[in-house]
Design a protein around this motif. Structure first.
Motif: not given
Lengths: 287, 163
Positions: A44-70
């Motif tokens: 349920i926690g995972d699902w609500s994380d997936d469903t209710f996370s804000s656009r900004q949080a997702l973007q930040e996470e995306n940025e962090a993941l991209k730099s880590e990938l680099l």
């Protein structure tokens, strides 16, 4: 009376022989629904994380993941050259090549309720090719080995369990030792290290591959304390496991050279998922 | 445990046992794991005290085996604990019925302590090291939980007339 004797008999048989292992792996199926239920809050926690996370949080996470990938990709470039060089050098020495291990990603679904034993339950089993004695890693180091397989899940004994020991070597100079579990989740103890052995605080211990159970070269622990008491025959060496034994939720099952054949494709797919989990983002450990 | 078939609404006992088994493996932080009450033992003890004439040791033994499988401990560990505890409970249910609730709780402390003792024994047989009297913590929490458990099951029993 009869029942207690039967129970004692069963205990002795299951402690000292492996006759009951096939029975266990068949009957172990009844345990799966219980772990499925206790895992519901996680999901349920995972699902609500997936469903209710804000656009900004997702973007930040995306940025962090991209730099880590680099960062990881840069390391990988070096790795490719190093691996090739390693193969050439090993050929020069006439020793066999090191093979890349195949891995399969598994998720943790339960932990042992018994505080005296350190084991966890994962959601991959016989039907995924998991076998008894298979090494298990997380993104940071060696976690343990599979001790019980049922069709849909398996039980992993952690390296800190007081019944577990594994052969390691110091990464700096290759000194070999046995690391045994202490029953504390963040402590291993090295066995029979003489007072003159060159081992220091901060040394990285990696699996040595002796004993044919764990693959060579995975980080196991970092030496935390070395006590050399001239009155004792051996020095006391305490190490802290590298793997996050009580935190990681995604684990990697490693298939050995002879075992991985049947499952090359899915394992190969899984390799691309080899990225550190959860909070580990954003520490560019540049070295 | 009770013969689950026949009688009135006995399936509720089975349900209670399944819930207890689930709670027994519900993941807890490492430091709290010492304090987890022995839910299965509590449920079994309540029904043995309530319906002693319908207790079946075979079922108790099988339940113990199921608990062993679910918890991943050596087969027979919980079976032994449950059978021993049920036997003692069967010998003593007449007295316990007359006890006040806090006295019952003390008796529960002893019984769960005995159950824990077998677990501890198996653990040391397997070569594990033993850490003092920590193994009695679950007995303590179980005893504290007993009044609540007792009153809850009493209400359930009267509501659904489980016999």
């Amino acid at each position: 009376m009869f029942f207690s004797i039967a129970a004692v008999g069963l205990i002795l048989v299951s402690l000292y022989t492996d006759w009951l292992d096939p029975v266990r792996s068949k009957l172990g199926v009844i345990a799966e629904p219980f772990y499925w239920v206790t895992n519901i809050p996680e999901r349920i926690g995972d699902w609500s994380d997936d469903t209710f996370s804000s656009r900004q949080a997702l973007q930040e996470e995306n940025e962090a993941l991209k730099s880590e990938l680099l960062i990881l990709q840069r390391k990988l470039q070096q790795m490719a050259a190093l691996a090739a060089e390693n193969v050439r050098l090993r050929r020069l020495l006439g020793s066999s090549d090191m093979l890349q291990d195949n891995v399969l990603v598994a998720e943790l679904v339960g932990v042992s309720p018994n505080p005296l034993s350190h084991s966890v339950v994962i959601n991959k089993g016989l039907s995924d090719g998991v076998y008894n004695g298979q090494p298990v890693l997380d993104a940071f180091g060696l976690m343990g080995q599979v001790v019980e397989v049922t069709p849909g899940s398996s039980r992993v004994l952690l390296i800190t369990d007081s019944n577990h020991a594994l052969p390691v070597q110091v990464n700096r100079n290759g000194v070999r030792a046995i690391a045994e579990g202490t029953g504390h989740i963040n402590r291993l103890r090295l066995r029979h290290v003489s007072n003159t052995t060159d081992i220091r605080e901060g040394d990285l211990l990696v699996s040595s591959g002796l004993g044919d159970r764990f693959p060579v070269g995975y980080p196991v622990a970092e030496v935390e304390k070395v006590v050399r008491d001239p009155g004792q025959a051996f020095s006391t060496v305490i190490a802290r496991p590298m793997a996050r034994l009580d935190r990681s939720r995604h684990l990697l099952l490693v298939f050995g050279k002879d075992r991985g054949e049947g499952r090359r494709e899915p394992a190969g797919e899984a390799q691309s998922e080899l990225v550190p989990e959860d909070g580990a983002v954003g520490e560019p450990a540049d070295d | 445990m009770i013969e689950l078939f026949g009688g009135h609404n006995r399936w509720l006992i089975l349900l209670a046992l399944i819930v207890a088994l689930t709670l027994a493996v519900y993941p807890l932080p490492l430091d709290w794991r010492w304090w987890r009450p022995e839910f299965v033992v509590l449920v079994v003890l309540y029904w043995v005290f309530t319906l002693p004439d319908h207790t079946s040791l075979t079922l108790v033994w099988l339940l113990g085996l199921a608990q062993d499988l679910v918890e991943g401990v050596p087969l027979g560990q919980n079976a032994l604990a449950l059978v021993v505890v049920t036997y003692i409970a069967l010998q003593s249910y007449r007295r316990v019925g007359n006890y006040a609730l806090w006295q019952q709780a003390c008796w529960i402390f002893l019984l769960v302590g005995i159950a824990q003792l077998t677990g501890n024994w198996v653990h040391s047989l397997a070569g594990g090291d033993i850490s003092g009297l920590q193994f009695l913590y679950p007995a303590l929490t179980s005893a504290i939980l007993w009044p609540l458990c007792f009153l809850g099951f009493e209400a359930l029993r009267h509501r659904y007339r489980i016999q």
